[in-house]
Design a protein around this motif. Structure first.
Motif, mmCIF file in Angstrom:
data_model
loop_
_atom_site.group_PDB
_atom_site.id
_atom_site.type_symbol
_atom_site.label_atom_id
_atom_site.label_comp_id
_atom_site.label_asym_id
_atom_site.label_seq_id
_atom_site.Cartn_x
_atom_site.Cartn_y
_atom_site.Cartn_z
ATOM 1 N N ALA A 157 34.383 32.141 19.654
ATOM 2 C CA ALA A 157 33.983 32.090 21.060
ATOM 3 C C ALA A 157 32.691 31.300 21.221
ATOM 4 C CB ALA A 157 33.792 33.506 21.594
ATOM 5 N N PRO A 158 32.580 30.497 22.274
ATOM 6 C CA PRO A 158 31.359 29.721 22.489
ATOM 7 C C PRO A 158 30.190 30.612 22.891
ATOM 8 C CG PRO A 158 32.792 29.527 24.390
ATOM 9 C CD PRO A 158 33.567 30.276 23.336
ATOM 10 N N ARG A 159 28.982 30.112 22.710
ATOM 11 C CA ARG A 159 27.791 30.820 23.190
ATOM 12 C C ARG A 159 27.717 30.674 24.713
ATOM 13 N NH1 ARG A 159 26.352 27.715 19.054
ATOM 14 N NH2 ARG A 159 25.286 26.223 20.415
ATOM 15 N N PHE A 160 27.318 31.747 25.381
ATOM 16 C CA PHE A 160 27.247 31.735 26.836
ATOM 17 C C PHE A 160 25.955 32.389 27.302
ATOM 18 C CE2 PHE A 160 28.514 33.986 30.918
ATOM 19 C CZ PHE A 160 28.362 32.857 31.714
ATOM 20 N N ARG A 161 25.193 31.669 28.099
ATOM 21 C CA ARG A 161 23.964 32.188 28.677
ATOM 22 C C ARG A 161 24.060 32.082 30.202
ATOM 23 N NH1 ARG A 161 18.691 32.508 26.757
ATOM 24 N NH2 ARG A 161 19.320 31.309 24.898
ATOM 25 N N THR A 162 23.737 33.169 30.893
ATOM 26 C CA THR A 162 23.738 33.126 32.349
ATOM 27 C C THR A 162 22.437 33.696 32.887
ATOM 28 O OG1 THR A 162 24.925 33.761 34.373
ATOM 29 C CG2 THR A 162 24.890 35.370 32.594
ATOM 30 N N VAL A 163 21.924 33.079 33.940
ATOM 31 C CA VAL A 163 20.769 33.574 34.672
ATOM 32 C C VAL A 163 21.279 34.035 36.036
ATOM 33 C CG1 VAL A 163 18.486 33.065 35.627
ATOM 34 C CG2 VAL A 163 19.236 31.940 33.504
ATOM 35 N N LEU A 164 21.105 35.307 36.338
ATOM 36 C CA LEU A 164 21.613 35.883 37.583
ATOM 37 C C LEU A 164 20.454 36.103 38.553
ATOM 38 C CD1 LEU A 164 23.860 38.692 36.028
ATOM 39 C CD2 LEU A 164 24.546 36.349 36.622
ATOM 40 N N SER A 165 20.528 35.468 39.701
ATOM 41 C CA SER A 165 19.559 35.793 40.740
ATOM 42 C C SER A 165 19.679 37.266 41.083
ATOM 43 C CB SER A 165 19.836 34.944 41.985
ATOM 44 O OG SER A 165 19.150 35.433 43.107
ATOM 45 N N GLU A 166 18.553 37.904 41.387
ATOM 46 C CA GLU A 166 18.602 39.323 41.757
ATOM 47 C C GLU A 166 19.521 39.561 42.942
ATOM 48 O OE1 GLU A 166 15.632 42.993 43.133
ATOM 49 O OE2 GLU A 166 14.780 41.253 42.095
ATOM 50 N N ALA A 204 9.923 36.492 41.287
ATOM 51 C CA ALA A 204 9.671 35.190 40.658
ATOM 52 C C ALA A 204 9.294 34.132 41.683
ATOM 53 C CB ALA A 204 10.897 34.738 39.866
ATOM 54 N N GLY A 205 9.590 34.398 42.966
ATOM 55 C CA GLY A 205 9.248 33.449 44.020
ATOM 56 C C GLY A 205 10.264 32.317 44.144
ATOM 57 N N PRO A 206 9.932 31.260 44.897
ATOM 58 C CA PRO A 206 10.862 30.141 45.104
ATOM 59 C C PRO A 206 11.195 29.420 43.795
ATOM 60 C CG PRO A 206 9.063 30.076 46.694
ATOM 61 C CD PRO A 206 8.688 31.091 45.654
ATOM 62 N N TYR A 207 12.368 28.847 43.738
ATOM 63 C CA TYR A 207 12.800 28.102 42.552
ATOM 64 C C TYR A 207 13.704 26.954 42.986
ATOM 65 C CZ TYR A 207 16.756 31.255 43.306
ATOM 66 O OH TYR A 207 17.788 31.963 43.855
ATOM 67 N N GLY A 208 13.961 26.044 42.061
ATOM 68 C CA GLY A 208 14.644 24.799 42.419
ATOM 69 C C GLY A 208 16.146 24.878 42.579
ATOM 70 N N LEU A 209 16.771 25.971 42.133
ATOM 71 C CA LEU A 209 18.231 26.087 42.220
ATOM 72 C C LEU A 209 18.574 27.231 43.167
ATOM 73 C CD1 LEU A 209 19.211 25.693 38.452
ATOM 74 C CD2 LEU A 209 19.405 23.969 40.239
ATOM 75 N N ASP A 210 18.088 27.143 44.402
ATOM 76 C CA ASP A 210 18.206 28.280 45.309
ATOM 77 C C ASP A 210 19.401 28.236 46.252
ATOM 78 O OD1 ASP A 210 17.357 26.193 46.817
ATOM 79 O OD2 ASP A 210 15.610 27.182 47.677
ATOM 80 N N ASP A 251 15.919 24.902 33.349
ATOM 81 C CA ASP A 251 14.926 25.371 32.382
ATOM 82 C C ASP A 251 13.786 26.113 33.080
ATOM 83 O OD1 ASP A 251 16.369 24.325 30.307
ATOM 84 O OD2 ASP A 251 15.184 22.488 30.133
ATOM 85 N N VAL A 252 13.367 25.612 34.245
ATOM 86 C CA VAL A 252 12.316 26.280 35.008
ATOM 87 C C VAL A 252 12.777 27.667 35.447
ATOM 88 C CG1 VAL A 252 10.960 26.218 37.132
ATOM 89 C CG2 VAL A 252 11.253 24.133 35.794
ATOM 90 N N VAL A 253 14.019 27.766 35.936
ATOM 91 C CA VAL A 253 14.563 29.046 36.379
ATOM 92 C C VAL A 253 14.656 30.023 35.211
ATOM 93 C CG1 VAL A 253 16.675 30.164 37.208
ATOM 94 C CG2 VAL A 253 15.801 28.145 38.378
ATOM 95 N N ARG A 254 15.111 29.546 34.068
ATOM 96 C CA ARG A 254 15.220 30.419 32.890
ATOM 97 C C ARG A 254 13.852 30.940 32.458
ATOM 98 N NH1 ARG A 254 17.170 27.457 27.700
ATOM 99 N NH2 ARG A 254 15.017 26.753 27.902
ATOM 100 N N ASP A 255 12.831 30.092 32.543
ATOM 101 C CA ASP A 255 11.479 30.519 32.173
ATOM 102 C C ASP A 255 10.936 31.580 33.132
ATOM 103 O OD1 ASP A 255 11.549 28.778 30.051
ATOM 104 O OD2 ASP A 255 10.393 27.205 31.042
ATOM 105 N N LEU A 256 11.392 31.554 34.383
ATOM 106 C CA LEU A 256 10.941 32.536 35.377
ATOM 107 C C LEU A 256 11.675 33.862 35.246
ATOM 108 C CD1 LEU A 256 10.800 30.263 38.573
ATOM 109 C CD2 LEU A 256 8.831 31.242 37.372
ATOM 110 N N ALA A 257 12.826 33.842 34.602
ATOM 111 C CA ALA A 257 13.681 35.028 34.531
ATOM 112 C C ALA A 257 13.159 36.055 33.530
ATOM 113 C CB ALA A 257 15.099 34.618 34.155
ATOM 114 N N LEU A 258 13.657 37.272 33.666
ATOM 115 C CA LEU A 258 13.336 38.327 32.712
ATOM 116 C C LEU A 258 13.976 38.033 31.363
ATOM 117 C CD1 LEU A 258 13.994 41.455 34.981
ATOM 118 C CD2 LEU A 258 11.809 40.288 34.574
ATOM 119 N N SER A 259 13.407 38.588 30.304
ATOM 120 C CA SER A 259 14.006 38.437 28.977
ATOM 121 C C SER A 259 15.352 39.154 28.943
ATOM 122 C CB SER A 259 13.076 39.032 27.914
ATOM 123 O OG SER A 259 13.064 40.452 28.037
ATOM 124 N N PRO A 260 16.190 38.868 27.953
ATOM 125 C CA PRO A 260 17.470 39.587 27.869
ATOM 126 C C PRO A 260 17.298 41.110 27.812
ATOM 127 C CG PRO A 260 17.527 37.658 26.467
ATOM 128 C CD PRO A 260 16.122 37.766 26.980
#
Length: 280
Positions: A157-166, A204-210, A251-260
């Motif tokens: 299975a491939p690696r999968f990473r997702t960032v979920l907006s609250e 996290a405030g405003p971000y570029g993929l909103d 990358d900016v959004v991922r840096d703003l997100a909580l750790s796993p």
């Protein structure tokens, strides 16, 4: 006045017309696909897929073809028309699905809805119904979405990473038991070694993929493509410059997100805060 007749015999559909022109120009040059690939520095199979209408290729490839064939700007203009043709949305999605099956890793950002790869049947059904589907078509789409989940299973299975907006996690299903089941499924999936789940909190405030869901697929050849999606359309992006720009925003959004680990605790707290099922 008599109706004007089309006398070229060529397709009036932009994507097909672009593919036809690529075939015509190569035939006129007398080159094989292999020879064309060697001269321009791309794999011959890419040019074959472009000539068959399977893919449009990137703007860099098309510009190189324009230079090679001595058609400055012509092919790029046709490529832009084909890429902007609204009738091609379903075709782009089919192309995306084919690439998804080949991907060695996937990463994703969700602005309002959980990714299909992590959805339960109940979640898929309620969200699809909200989009207007019903009856047989609804059940077919739920079944198809559940079939996609197999992509993340198995030793290869491939690696999968997702960032979920609250916002994704605060938009609960109307069916409370189904929503609880979805959150429990999400925590279980996040424990798999090939899956990473982040939560992007409101704090996290405003971000570029909103405004748009974004998928990135890393293919075996080392190439990355992107797919952006909203409620009305989806776009497959293969141009490397455009993909790189989206990756920078991701990358900016991922840096703003909580750790796993923090993200898993966030979802578990949501489960604890849910009201008990009256039937239990």
């Amino acid at each position: 006045m008599p109706q004007r007749r089309v006398i070229t015999g060529r397709s009036q559909e932009p994507r097909q017309r672009f593919a036809e022109e690529l075939r015509r120009l190569r035939a006129a040059s007398g080159l094989s696909l292999r020879a064309l690939g060697e001269r321009l520095g791309w794999d011959a199979s890419l040019f074959g897929k472009m000539e068959n209408g399977e893919t449009l290729g990137s703007s860099e490839v098309v510009q190189a073809l324009d230079t090679h064939y001595g058609t400055p700007g012509l092919l790029l203009a046709m490529w832009e028309l084909a890429a902007g043709d609204h009738t091609q949305f379903r075709e782009r999605y089919r192309r995306y699905m084919a690439l998804e099956a080949e991907a060695v890793s996937l990463w994703h950002f969700a602005v309002s809805v959980l990714p299909g790869l992590l959805q339960t049947p109940g979640y898929a059904r309620e969200t699809l119904m909200a989009g207007g589907l019903e009856g047989k078509e609804l059940e077919q789409q739920v079944e198809a979405r559940m079939g996609r989940r197999e992509l993340l299973e198995g030793v290869d299975a491939p690696r999968f990473r997702t960032v979920l907006s609250e916002a994704v996690l605060r938009t609960a299903l109307l069916n409370t038991p189904e929503w609880r089941g979805q959150l429990e499924h999400l925590t279980e999936m996040s424990e798999r070694p090939n899956i990473v789940v982040h939560v992007l909190p409101f704090s996290a405030g405003p971000y570029g993929l909103d405004s748009t869901d974004v998928w990135f697929l890393r293919l075996a050849q080392g190439r990355t493509v992107a797919y952006t999606e909203n409620a009305y359309r989806g776009d497959l992006i293969e141009d490397s410059a455009a993909v790189e720009k989206l990756q920078g925003a991701y990358d900016v959004v991922r840096d703003l997100a909580l750790s796993p680990a923090e993200s898993r605790k966030f979802v578990l707290r949501m489960l604890e805060e849910m009201p008990c099922d009256p039937s239990t």
